[in-house]
Design an enzyme around this catalytic site. Sequence first.
Site, mmCIF file in Angstrom:
data_model
loop_
_atom_site.group_PDB
_atom_site.id
_atom_site.type_symbol
_atom_site.label_atom_id
_atom_site.label_comp_id
_atom_site.label_asym_id
_atom_site.label_seq_id
_atom_site.Cartn_x
_atom_site.Cartn_y
_atom_site.Cartn_z
ATOM 1 N N CYS A 1 0.869 -1.175 0.000
ATOM 2 C CA CYS A 1 0.000 0.000 0.000
ATOM 3 C C CYS A 1 0.904 1.223 0.000
ATOM 4 O O CYS A 1 2.094 1.109 -0.335
ATOM 5 C CB CYS A 1 -1.000 -0.024 1.166
ATOM 6 S SG CYS A 1 -0.294 -0.008 2.821
ATOM 7 N N HIS B 1 14.092 -19.406 17.970
ATOM 8 C CA HIS B 1 13.146 -18.716 17.078
ATOM 9 C C HIS B 1 11.828 -19.478 16.986
ATOM 10 O O HIS B 1 10.748 -18.874 16.952
ATOM 11 C CB HIS B 1 13.776 -18.520 15.698
ATOM 12 C CG HIS B 1 14.967 -17.614 15.731
ATOM 13 N ND1 HIS B 1 14.938 -16.380 16.348
ATOM 14 C CD2 HIS B 1 16.228 -17.765 15.255
ATOM 15 C CE1 HIS B 1 16.122 -15.810 16.235
ATOM 16 N NE2 HIS B 1 16.932 -16.625 15.589
ATOM 17 N N ILE C 1 2.032 0.063 6.023
ATOM 18 C CA ILE C 1 1.645 -0.057 7.437
ATOM 19 C C ILE C 1 0.231 -0.627 7.588
ATOM 20 O O ILE C 1 0.001 -1.575 8.333
ATOM 21 C CB ILE C 1 1.757 1.302 8.158
ATOM 22 C CG1 ILE C 1 3.203 1.784 8.163
ATOM 23 C CG2 ILE C 1 1.237 1.186 9.594
ATOM 24 C CD1 ILE C 1 3.383 3.219 8.655
HETATM 25 C C1 RB5 Z 1 -4.055 5.228 0.994
HETATM 26 O O1 RB5 Z 1 -4.122 6.601 0.840
HETATM 27 C C2 RB5 Z 1 -3.119 4.900 2.150
HETATM 28 O O2 RB5 Z 1 -3.698 5.257 3.363
HETATM 29 C C3 RB5 Z 1 -2.787 3.419 2.158
HETATM 30 O O3 RB5 Z 1 -2.220 3.083 0.934
HETATM 31 C C4 RB5 Z 1 -1.811 2.946 3.199
HETATM 32 O O4 RB5 Z 1 -0.646 3.717 3.204
HETATM 33 C C5 RB5 Z 1 -2.347 2.728 4.547
HETATM 34 O O5 RB5 Z 1 -1.642 2.286 5.472
#
Ligand code: RB5
Length: 146
Positions: A64, A133, A68
């Site tokens: 993304c 681990h 995160i």
């Molecule tokens: C999208 O704008 C953004 O929030 C998403 O891609 C991501 O970074 C979220 O964690």
Amino acid sequence: MIAIGCDHAALELKKEIVTRLESRGVKIKDYGCYTSEAVDYPVYARKVAEAVASGECEKGILICGTGIGMSIAANKVKGIRCALCGDTFSARATRQHNDANILALGERVVGKGLALDIVDVFLNTEFSGEERHVRRIGLIERQNEK
Ligand code: RB5
């Protein structure tokens, strides 16, 4: 089979990764998204996480904007150890120490060249299998049950 998924913020990097892996003969299952229309990343995180948790796919890659949101969402699925990596040292260590089964990347954070190197290291590094681990991963799994 490697599961891959992204949101609208990471479509271009997903295409680069798919092209690279397919050129090397790696089988990919692409769970979307497929267009630049804004979507909700947890939907794609869940699809990829369930494919990996069920054993349908051996490992997963989620991308993304930052990586995160995808990593937070994927780690809600039992059996998933999703690691957000911005460097190859972490990608190697999370395979060797955490037996991470999903890699999260942020298209707005890492450049294409680094991202492709991180993917290579992640997919080509084995879990060490060392007792400490294995024990620590077991502790994480048991925390999930509470
Ligand atoms: C999208 O704008 C953004 O929030 C998403 O891609 C991501 O970074 C979220 O964690």
